[in-house]
Design an enzyme around this catalytic site. Structure first.
Site, mmCIF file in Angstrom:
data_model
loop_
_atom_site.group_PDB
_atom_site.id
_atom_site.type_symbol
_atom_site.label_atom_id
_atom_site.label_comp_id
_atom_site.label_asym_id
_atom_site.label_seq_id
_atom_site.Cartn_x
_atom_site.Cartn_y
_atom_site.Cartn_z
ATOM 1 N N SER A 9 0.834 -1.196 0.000
ATOM 2 C CA SER A 9 0.000 0.000 0.000
ATOM 3 C C SER A 9 0.868 1.246 0.000
ATOM 4 C CB SER A 9 -0.894 0.001 1.245
ATOM 5 O OG SER A 9 -1.489 1.270 1.419
ATOM 6 N N HIS A 10 0.297 2.346 -0.502
ATOM 7 C CA HIS A 10 0.979 3.642 -0.419
ATOM 8 C C HIS A 10 1.096 4.105 1.026
ATOM 9 C CE1 HIS A 10 0.195 3.681 -4.676
ATOM 10 N NE2 HIS A 10 0.799 4.841 -4.816
ATOM 11 N N SER A 11 0.159 3.616 1.856
ATOM 12 C CA SER A 11 0.070 4.096 3.232
ATOM 13 C C SER A 11 0.415 2.985 4.215
ATOM 14 C CB SER A 11 -1.351 4.603 3.485
ATOM 15 O OG SER A 11 -1.663 4.558 4.857
#
Ligand SMILES: [Mg+2]
Lengths: 131, 210
Positions: A9-11
């Site tokens: 994930s980007h986060s």
């Protein structure tokens, strides 16, 4: 040996949350988050994904990878391109919905599903079936 | 004037690109903020700074420079541009051997475009960097057809990439996160096409300065 999952994930928060949710029903399945950039920003990291896959492969697990957005998918596909052909046989990217796919894949791995079965579950196809 | 471009050219190109991307960091961020997440300038600046640091040790050949750019961008950029430019530079390295002549410039650009299309699954008219790389390849091929040397071929490619980037302004994005904006993506220049034009202009500048 149990199939393992890598959540890309980007986060960091998002990936950790998906891992937290999926492990509730899959206590024995190795779940790894590979999220954010190397310096902790929003984004994805080739090295983080590669390290997670390599670590799980060295421990003997086949690996299914899920992603949150298209650019995370491109990072994963880059990592897969760099794997040796025989290693590629043991790693799958599943282009499914991240949360439902991770839970479905984790449960399938927990009950002893094969690499193909776990990758298929990660697509969470029944979610999109009509009727 | 030499009819091939050497390792010195590749090093000057990438160092020049690092400086130009740093100068254009705010502009690329602004373009990305209009139709994306506002980090393209920051990401490219960080990636090329990391590349420049690694290139201090030099490189054996043009392909060595391109491969170092590829692997460094993949692991430092963070956004979609990392795997896209990383794959582009990797395919460019694989498409050429040794010093680069006119046909080599075409092969380098063709390899880059092929890598971006394979990685991003994009085609022309979708308001992406493909809309800069595609006219660049066409112009490079046309220049080779007129017997141009590698420096003139690079300049033709760079000019076509810049025009291609401008031509993304009226397009509606149909690829990537910008596509979620629908018609509201119209009227903005694509940041990836813009950084492509900057990078190719640096390649031509470096060749002309040799
Ligand atoms: Mg961005």
């Amino acid at each position: 040996m149990t199939v393992a999952l890598v959540i890309v994930s980007h986060s960091v928060k998002l990936a950790d949350g998906v891992v937290e949710l999926a492990e509730q029903m899959a206590r024995d399945v190795p779940l790894r988050a590979a999220a954010g950039t190397d310096d902790g920003r929003i984004g994805t990291s080739f090295d983080k994904v590669n390290d997670a896959v390599t670590e799980l492969r060295l421990a003997g697990h086949d690996v299914v990878i899920l992603t949150d957005l298209g650019s995370a998918t491109m990072t994963v596909e880059s990592v897969l391109d760099f794997l040796d052909a025989d290693e590629q046989e043991h790693v799958r990217f599943a282009d499914g919905p991240l949360v439902e796919g991770a839970v479905a894949a984790a449960v399938t791995a927990q009950v002893g599903g094969t690499l193909e079965a776990v990758a298929q579950a990660a697509l969470a196809r029944e979610l999109f079936a009509s009727g | 004037m030499s009819d091939t471009l050497s390792t010195a050219w590749a090093l000057a190109w990438i160092r020049g690109a690092q400086a130009v991307l740093a100068e254009n960091r705010a502009e690329l961020n602004d373009l990305d903020r209009a139709i994306g997440d506002g980090d393209h300038g920051e990401n490219m600046d960080r990636g090329f700074k990391a590349v420049a640091a690694k290139l201090e040790a030099g490189a054996e050949d043009v392909q060595g420079v391109l491969k170092l750019v590829a692997s460094t961008l993949m692991s430092t950029v963070g956004g979609a541009a990392g795997p896209l430019y990383g794959t582009a530079f990797l395919r460019a390295a694989k498409a050429t051997t040794g010093d680069v002549d006119s046909d080599g410039v075409v092969a380098l650009i063709a390899g880059s475009l092929e890598g971006i299309v394979a990685r991003g699954k994009a085609t022309t008219g979708e308001k992406t960097m493909v809309d800069a790389w595609t006219p660049a390849l066409g112009a490079a091929q046309a220049a080779v057809g007129t017997g141009a040397g590698p420096i003139a071929v690079l300049r033709a490619a760079a000019d076509a990439a810049a025009a291609g980037a401008e031509a993304t302004i009226p397009l509606q994005a149909t690829k990537g996160r910008a596509s979620y904006l629908g018609e509201r993506s119209i009227g903005h220049k694509d940041p990836g096409a813009t950084s492509t034009a900057l990078i190719l202009a640096c390649a031509a500048d470096a060749a002309e300065a040799l």
